[in-house]
Design an enzyme around this catalytic site. Sequence first.
Site, PDB file in Angstrom:
ATOM      1  N   ALA A   1       0.798  -1.234   0.000  1.00 11.89           N
ATOM      2  CA  ALA A   1       0.000   0.000   0.000  1.00 11.89           C
ATOM      3  C   ALA A   1       0.828   1.281   0.000  1.00 11.89           C
ATOM      4  O   ALA A   1       0.297   2.357  -0.290  1.00 11.89           O
ATOM      5  CB  ALA A   1      -0.938   0.003   1.210  1.00 11.89           C
TER       6      ALA A   1
ATOM      7  N   ILE B   1       1.870   2.430  -6.857  1.00 12.71           N
ATOM      8  CA  ILE B   1       0.463   2.126  -7.130  1.00 12.71           C
ATOM      9  C   ILE B   1      -0.327   2.155  -5.829  1.00 12.71           C
ATOM     10  O   ILE B   1      -1.436   2.709  -5.764  1.00 12.71           O
ATOM     11  CB  ILE B   1       0.306   0.731  -7.782  1.00 12.71           C
TER      12      ILE B   1
ATOM     13  N   ARG C   1       8.341  -7.611 -18.478  1.00 13.01           N
ATOM     14  CA  ARG C   1       7.663  -7.943 -17.218  1.00 13.01           C
ATOM     15  C   ARG C   1       8.197  -9.260 -16.664  1.00 13.01           C
ATOM     16  O   ARG C   1       8.294  -9.437 -15.455  1.00 13.01           O
ATOM     17  CB  ARG C   1       6.147  -7.997 -17.427  1.00 13.01           C
TER      18      ARG C   1
ATOM     19  N   ASP D   1      -5.293  -2.454 -19.550  1.00 12.43           N
ATOM     20  CA  ASP D   1      -5.197  -2.677 -21.003  1.00 12.43           C
ATOM     21  C   ASP D   1      -6.430  -2.138 -21.736  1.00 12.43           C
ATOM     22  O   ASP D   1      -6.308  -1.562 -22.812  1.00 12.43           O
ATOM     23  CB  ASP D   1      -4.982  -4.168 -21.289  1.00 12.43           C
TER      24      ASP D   1
ATOM     25  N   HIS E   1      -1.334 -10.264 -19.807  1.00 12.75           N
ATOM     26  CA  HIS E   1      -0.907  -8.888 -19.551  1.00 12.75           C
ATOM     27  C   HIS E   1       0.597  -8.724 -19.738  1.00 12.75           C
ATOM     28  O   HIS E   1       1.327  -8.452 -18.796  1.00 12.75           O
ATOM     29  CB  HIS E   1      -1.338  -8.440 -18.145  1.00 12.75           C
TER      30      HIS E   1
HETATM   31  N1  LIG Z   1      -1.290  -5.303 -13.584  1.00 11.04           N
HETATM   32  C1  LIG Z   1      -0.940  -4.167 -14.139  1.00 11.04           C
HETATM   33  O1  LIG Z   1      -1.598  -3.711 -15.089  1.00 11.04           O
HETATM   34  C2  LIG Z   1       0.214  -3.383 -13.626  1.00 11.04           C
HETATM   35  C3  LIG Z   1       1.093  -3.953 -12.745  1.00 11.04           C
HETATM   36  N2  LIG Z   1       2.147  -3.247 -12.233  1.00 11.04           N
HETATM   37  C4  LIG Z   1       3.036  -3.933 -11.286  1.00 11.04           C
HETATM   38  O2  LIG Z   1       2.709  -3.567  -9.954  1.00 11.04           O
HETATM   39  C5  LIG Z   1       3.826  -3.778  -9.098  1.00 11.04           C
HETATM   40  C6  LIG Z   1       4.040  -2.595  -8.170  1.00 11.04           C
HETATM   41  O3  LIG Z   1       4.409  -1.462  -8.893  1.00 11.04           O
HETATM   42  P1  LIG Z   1       4.736  -0.061  -8.143  1.00 11.04           P
HETATM   43  O4  LIG Z   1       3.686   0.230  -7.148  1.00 11.04           O
HETATM   44  O5  LIG Z   1       5.041   0.927  -9.188  1.00 11.04           O
HETATM   45  O6  LIG Z   1       6.079  -0.448  -7.358  1.00 11.04           O
HETATM   46  P2  LIG Z   1       6.688   0.282  -6.073  1.00 11.04           P
HETATM   47  O7  LIG Z   1       8.089  -0.216  -5.924  1.00 11.04           O
HETATM   48  O8  LIG Z   1       6.480   1.748  -6.148  1.00 11.04           O
HETATM   49  O9  LIG Z   1       5.797  -0.259  -4.881  1.00 11.04           O
HETATM   50  C7  LIG Z   1       5.809  -1.578  -4.495  1.00 11.04           C
HETATM   51  C8  LIG Z   1       5.520  -1.628  -3.008  1.00 11.04           C
HETATM   52  O10 LIG Z   1       5.497  -2.999  -2.618  1.00 11.04           O
HETATM   53  C9  LIG Z   1       6.093  -3.075  -1.326  1.00 11.04           C
HETATM   54  N3  LIG Z   1       6.504  -4.441  -1.057  1.00 11.04           N
HETATM   55  C10 LIG Z   1       7.579  -5.122  -1.509  1.00 11.04           C
HETATM   56  N4  LIG Z   1       7.595  -6.367  -1.005  1.00 11.04           N
HETATM   57  C11 LIG Z   1       6.495  -6.477  -0.230  1.00 11.04           C
HETATM   58  C12 LIG Z   1       5.961  -7.512   0.565  1.00 11.04           C
HETATM   59  N5  LIG Z   1       6.562  -8.688   0.680  1.00 11.04           N
HETATM   60  N6  LIG Z   1       4.825  -7.267   1.237  1.00 11.04           N
HETATM   61  C13 LIG Z   1       4.185  -6.075   1.132  1.00 11.04           C
HETATM   62  N7  LIG Z   1       4.653  -5.050   0.405  1.00 11.04           N
HETATM   63  C14 LIG Z   1       5.793  -5.248  -0.262  1.00 11.04           C
HETATM   64  C15 LIG Z   1       7.234  -2.080  -1.366  1.00 11.04           C
HETATM   65  O11 LIG Z   1       7.650  -1.720  -0.049  1.00 11.04           O
HETATM   66  C16 LIG Z   1       6.584  -0.937  -2.137  1.00 11.04           C
HETATM   67  O12 LIG Z   1       5.974  -0.010  -1.256  1.00 11.04           O
HETATM   68  C17 LIG Z   1       4.998  -4.054 -10.046  1.00 11.04           C
HETATM   69  O13 LIG Z   1       5.257  -5.447 -10.090  1.00 11.04           O
HETATM   70  C18 LIG Z   1       4.504  -3.567 -11.391  1.00 11.04           C
HETATM   71  O14 LIG Z   1       5.120  -4.211 -12.465  1.00 11.04           O
HETATM   72  C19 LIG Z   1       2.348  -1.947 -12.590  1.00 11.04           C
HETATM   73  C20 LIG Z   1       1.480  -1.314 -13.451  1.00 11.04           C
HETATM   74  C21 LIG Z   1       0.388  -2.001 -14.078  1.00 11.04           C
HETATM   75  O1  LIG Z   2       4.629  -1.902 -17.998  1.00 12.07           O
HETATM   76  C1  LIG Z   2       4.777  -2.295 -16.825  1.00 12.07           C
HETATM   77  O2  LIG Z   2       5.795  -2.875 -16.425  1.00 12.07           O
HETATM   78  C2  LIG Z   2       3.670  -2.075 -15.860  1.00 12.07           C
HETATM   79  C3  LIG Z   2       2.425  -2.592 -16.439  1.00 12.07           C
HETATM   80  O3  LIG Z   2       2.098  -3.760 -16.319  1.00 12.07           O
HETATM   81  C4  LIG Z   2       1.664  -1.708 -17.303  1.00 12.07           C
HETATM   82  O4  LIG Z   2       1.865  -0.487 -17.292  1.00 12.07           O
HETATM   83  O5  LIG Z   2       0.822  -2.220 -18.037  1.00 12.07           O
END
Ligand SMILES: NC(=O)C1=CN([C@@H]2O[C@H](COP(=O)(O)OP(=O)(O)OC[C@H]3O[C@@H](n4cnc5c(N)ncnc54)[C@H](O)[C@@H]3O)[C@@H](O)[C@H]2O)C=CC1
Ligand SMILES: O=C([O-])CC(=O)C(=O)O
Length: 340
Positions: free
Chosen positions: A31, A35, A110, A173, A200
């Site tokens: 959290a 994101i 990814r 998407d 994805h």
């Molecule tokens: N499904 C989708 O469409 C998308 C997925 N993502 C993915 O979402 C993920 C997070 O991205 P961001 O928020 O930008 O990264 P970020 O690095 O800014 O935040 C991730 C958070 O997870 C926390 N974290 C790490 N290990 C943890 C654990 N074991 N337990 C609880 N918290 C933990 C960190 O402390 C950090 O606050 C990435 O894997 C990214 O690729 C990003 C954009 C779109």
């Molecule tokens: O591109 C990335 O790594 C994060 C993601 O999944 C997206 O923006 O769709």
Amino acid sequence: MFAARQSFNLFQKRAFSASASQASKVAVLGAAGGIGQPLSLLLKLNPRVSELALYDIRGGPGVAADLSHINTNSTVTGYQPDASGLRDALKGSEIVLIPAGVPRKPGMTRDDLFNTNASIVRDLAKAAAEASPEANVLVISNPVNSTVPIVSEVYKARGVYNPKRLFGVTTLDVVRASRFISQTQGTNPSNEKVPVVGGHSGVTIVPLLSQSGHPSLAGEARDALVNRIQFGGDEVVKAKDGAGSATLSMAMAGARFAESLLRAAQGEKGVVEPTFVDSPLYKDQGINFFASPVELGPNGVEKINDVGAVNEYEQKLLDACLVDLKKNIQKGVDFVKANP
Ligand SMILES: NC(=O)C1=CN([C@@H]2O[C@H](COP(=O)(O)OP(=O)(O)OC[C@H]3O[C@@H](n4cnc5c(N)ncnc54)[C@H](O)[C@@H]3O)[C@@H](O)[C@H]2O)C=CC1
Ligand SMILES: O=C([O-])CC(=O)C(=O)O
């Protein structure tokens, strides 16, 4: 006077039972991240959420204290990885959103995130299987094509797997598809619906423009649009130049998906979202998960829609998608088998 008081009491009773039956605890794991923070903000603004549980390995209580000053009715509590933090965050949750894990840097796919994020998602899934086995689990952490199967294997190993409650969040998407097509057509994106199916990442993201409002798009214009939808994430990764990937648009997409699930849980019919789920559509080819438009209901997945009619060009995209998707899914399954 008596009659007026009686009907007021009745109103009060109705109002109470309506809000009591709609009490929904939502947990966000990760959290305090890029994101996690805006996603938690949007959930705090959602009147359907009554309790918000914010867990992160660092920073959960700070984000929670900040959001808790916003004058909406929900309670907000931050949790950290102490003796019972994760369990307490999860207990009683109707929805668990997982954006925990590392994001991409320029030049990475990814799948390059797998080595770090697979064990993060596996461990959070173990905790959720114990503390909130009946919650809807919404996996945001990448690579979604592999992290969703990881959660399913963890739940299966504990005998609590319910395929109707596990969702890979692919909403971004279709959000992108609707925005990008509106930019090329000079239209309002809120009127543009483009189904996106598959998975994805890269070529597993299959936009079905023939089912959009612009079915005759062809040639270079179509190819460019499809490519932009498939690789939209890369645009953000490149622009952020090492500081991560999409966070704000993802938060909007994740909040929209959670809102759709809550609407469906609260009795609304016909709520459909695209999502990567345990799906019968390609099981005969050994592909157990697939994203397609899914009707949501009080039990999670209500009905999985198939991809519908596709043209020759889209069939080629689907064929390429299935090759990669199969490998991505197997990678997640194998990981849990080797690292239970
Ligand atoms: N499904 C989708 O469409 C998308 C997925 N993502 C993915 O979402 C993920 C997070 O991205 P961001 O928020 O930008 O990264 P970020 O690095 O800014 O935040 C991730 C958070 O997870 C926390 N974290 C790490 N290990 C943890 C654990 N074991 N337990 C609880 N918290 C933990 C960190 O402390 C950090 O606050 C990435 O894997 C990214 O690729 C990003 C954009 C779109
Ligand atoms: O591109 C990335 O790594 C994060 C993601 O999944 C997206 O923006 O769709």
